[in-house]
Design an enzyme around this catalytic site. Structure first.
Site, PDB file in Angstrom:
ATOM      1  N   CYS A 196       0.836  -1.198   0.000  1.00 49.59           N
ATOM      2  CA  CYS A 196       0.000   0.000   0.000  1.00 49.59           C
ATOM      3  C   CYS A 196       0.880   1.262   0.000  1.00 49.59           C
ATOM      4  CB  CYS A 196      -0.981  -0.052   1.168  1.00 49.59           C
ATOM      5  SG  CYS A 196      -2.448   0.944   0.856  1.00 49.59           S
TER       6      CYS A 196
ATOM      7  N   HIS B 239      -3.645  -5.118   0.699  1.00 49.85           N
ATOM      8  CA  HIS B 239      -3.041  -5.631   1.939  1.00 49.85           C
ATOM      9  C   HIS B 239      -3.079  -7.157   1.980  1.00 49.85           C
ATOM     10  CE1 HIS B 239      -2.466  -1.799   4.040  1.00 49.85           C
ATOM     11  NE2 HIS B 239      -3.542  -1.411   3.376  1.00 49.85           N
TER      12      HIS B 239
ATOM     13  N   GLU C 276      -1.460  -9.101   3.734  1.00 44.57           N
ATOM     14  CA  GLU C 276      -1.292  -9.645   5.089  1.00 44.57           C
ATOM     15  C   GLU C 276      -2.632  -9.977   5.753  1.00 44.57           C
ATOM     16  OE1 GLU C 276      -0.911  -6.510   4.215  1.00 44.57           O
ATOM     17  OE2 GLU C 276      -1.294  -5.092   5.851  1.00 44.57           O
TER      18      GLU C 276
HETATM   19  N1  GLN Z   1      -1.945   6.767   2.813  1.00 41.92           N
HETATM   20  C1  GLN Z   1      -2.078   5.987   1.633  1.00 41.92           C
HETATM   21  C2  GLN Z   1      -3.461   6.113   1.013  1.00 41.92           C
HETATM   22  O1  GLN Z   1      -4.377   6.547   1.642  1.00 41.92           O
HETATM   23  C3  GLN Z   1      -1.773   4.523   1.900  1.00 41.92           C
HETATM   24  C4  GLN Z   1      -2.769   3.866   2.783  1.00 41.92           C
HETATM   25  C5  GLN Z   1      -2.278   2.543   3.316  1.00 41.92           C
HETATM   26  O2  GLN Z   1      -1.092   2.261   3.300  1.00 41.92           O
HETATM   27  N2  GLN Z   1      -3.183   1.740   3.828  1.00 41.92           N
HETATM   28  O3  GLN Z   1      -3.622   5.758  -0.117  1.00 41.92           O
END
Ligand code: GLN
Length: 541
Positions: free
Chosen positions: A379, A513, A515
């Site tokens: 992410c 994600h 994970e």
């Molecule tokens: N801050 C980034 C976004 O909002 C990444 C978010 C995250 O890593 N979950 O896209």
């Protein structure tokens, strides 16, 4: 018809109630029952999504896009049953629903009260959205005696009464502290906690007693006597070497036997070979790798719960122990610090929000790229790797993310719309903070010949998302010319989901994600592959 097991906690918080619920779920499942796990959270926030990871730990996202408590991650990892929106509720959600109904006049002018309106809403939640489950394990957050928890305790008391003893069970988790000066284990806090529970009309059927020492038989008898519980239903729960040793340990102490006895179920023993196999791997790894996780919330590891577990799963899959160095990314914003990464066999930059420490993550991605160290960006970690590649490979020195201002080259930008099924979801910069991210499972198409296609052994996948910004598709061509392949895209080709560097031993960034979907018996392929690359790396350095 489902049977309900209500799990409360007493004496102190952080007793591992969530793990106890998850382990009991796993044990019942191992006896052939269909289980569902739920959590009732007494805080007033409408969702855990807006709570600081420092206070609350990780936000666990479900396939259906709910932002939930991290205990749901334990439930999913231990039972393999995907958690849903209908498995976690907070006082804030209950109240906002009750108040919305009041505004719509649905209570027909009645005086709206905690009992019965709030408690009825809680009961409806507990009983709702069930199919053919044999057991619903329902954990109540917080500690008995907290003011916030009272409506929940009242609701489960009523449910116990309505369902009857043959369809409900109350399990209370407590602590038996060891007082070194006296050289003794103390049962008094447990007695008080049970008294507190009884004062709201709940009589526990089983006590799970956390303790750092063996609880002698005599003490077990005493706890049973004073707490009005059968001696066999006092289950000692000692600290164990790994969370994956908990189901076996609880079984040895008779927890699942006691649950079956309560419900009058004559069933055979659970098959725990899977758990024993995992523990065999945890106990006897064949080597060790060191992974550097470059994050922001490294002082509270609960903020990276699923990540830590997924790395362990990757280790189990490769039969190695994964040692993690949790490093604060801000360190790498100072001159001459990046060399600290020289000994690691893999670099992982996890999800994150906000500008603080972002340049340190970009520096870590650069180090990994230039030194051919396996890199896994998740992410935010993907977004930072793209900024790094834009600046240093694609000659866009002012590349950045609109999350931190207005860079000349917004290679990462606010996402304003995306499609979900047939619907288009829209957001703008003025939208509420809560629940406005792209959340939950979305499909992604993997390009032929890419590393990720090989890793997943599939050309389309679905993974869980939680983000507000995205890599700007308009830079795809420029970045691909510079050597960064966009190997995973949303089915409409609009949203970059995965990037990789084909010329690097292992460099993958994912917008989702992974994970959240890794399980001990079914490690996520990206973690398995990343740890395998780290094993290769460990042979080189
Ligand atoms: N801050 C980034 C976004 O909002 C990444 C978010 C995250 O890593 N979950 O896209």
């Amino acid at each position: 018809m489902a049977r309900f097991i209500f799990i409360t906690g007493g004496v102190v918080s952080s007793l591992g109630k969530g793990l106890c619920s998850a382990a009991l779920g796993a044990l019942l499942q191992a006896r052939g029952f269909k289980v569902r796990l739920r959590k009732l959270d007494p805080y007033l926030n409408v969702d855990p999504g807006t709570m600081s990871p420092y206070q609350h730990g990780e936000v666990y996202v479900t396939d259906d896009g709910a932002e939930t408590d991290l205990d749901l991650g334990h439930y999913e990892r231990f039972t393999g049953v995907p958690a849903r929106k209908s498995d976690n509720v907070t006082t804030g959600q209950i109240y906002s629903n009750v108040l919305a109904r009041e505004r719509r006049g649905e209570y027909l002018g009645a005086t709206v009260q905690v009992i019965p309106h709030v408690t009825d809403a809680i009961k409806a939640f507990v009983l709702g959205d069930l199919a053919d489950e044999d057991f619903v394990i329902c954990e109540i957050g917080g500690t008995v005696g907290d003011i916030e928890g009272l409506p929940f305790l009242e609701a489960i008391r009523q449910l116990g009464n309505e369902l009857g003893r043959d369809r409900s069970l109350f399990l209370h988790c407590t602590l038996i502290p060891y007082i070194a000066a006296a050289g003794e284990l103390k049962t008094k806090p447990t007695q008080h906690s049970v008294k507190e529970l009884q004062s709201v009309g709940i009589k526990p059927d089983i006590l799970v007693c956390r303790s750092e020492r063996e609880i002698p038989k005599e003490e077990r008898r005493k706890i049973g006597l004073f707490c009005n519980v059968r001696e066999e239903a006092v289950i000692p729960a000692l600290d164990v070497r790994s969370i994956y040793a908990v189901p076996r340990a609880y079984h040895e102490e008779g927890l699942d036997d006691e649950v079956c006895r309560h419900f009058g179920l004559e069933v055979g023993q659970p098959g725990l070979e899977n758990w024993d196999r995992i523990m065999g791997r945890v106990d006897e790894p064949d080597g060790e790798v060191n992974i550097g996780v470059i994050g922001k919330y490294v002082s509270l590891l609960d903020a990276y719960k699923s990540l830590a577990e997924s790395l362990t799963h990757g280790g189990i899959a490769n039969n190695v122990k994964v040692k993690v160095s949790w490093l604060d990314s801000e360190i790498f914003e100072q001159e001459g610090t990046i060399q600290q990464l020289e000994g690691v066999h893999g670099i992982l930059v996890p999800g994150g929000f906000g500008e603080r420490g972002a340049e340190g993550k970009i520096a870590a991605a650069r180090f990994a790229r230039e030194h051919q160290v396996p890199y896994f960006g998740i992410c935010f970690g993907m977004q930072m790797a793209v900024i790094e590649a834009a600046r240093n490979l694609a000659a866009l020195p002012h590349a950045g993310s609109t999350e931190f201002g207005s860079p000349a080259d917004p290679v990462v930008g606010l996402m304003t719309e995306w499609s979900r099924g047939n619907q288009v979801e829209r957001r703008n910069s003025q939208s509420d903070l809560g629940g406005t991210m792209r959340l939950g499972a979305y499909p992604c198409v993997l390009s032929a010949g890419s590393r990720v296609r090989e890793i997943y052994q599939s050309d389309s996948i679905t993974e869980r998302h939680r983000h507000r910004y995205e890599v700007n598709i308009n830079y795809k061509e420029r970045l691909e010319q510079a050597g960064m392949l966009f190997s995973g895209l949303s089915p409409d080709g609009e949203l970059p989901e995965i990037v990789e560097l084909p010329s690097h031993p292992w460099f993958v960034g994912v917008q989702f994600h992974p994970e959240l979907k890794s399980r001990p018996f079914d490690p996520h392929p990206l973690f398995t592959s990343f740890v395998a690359a780290a094993v290769e790396q460990s042979r080189l350095v």
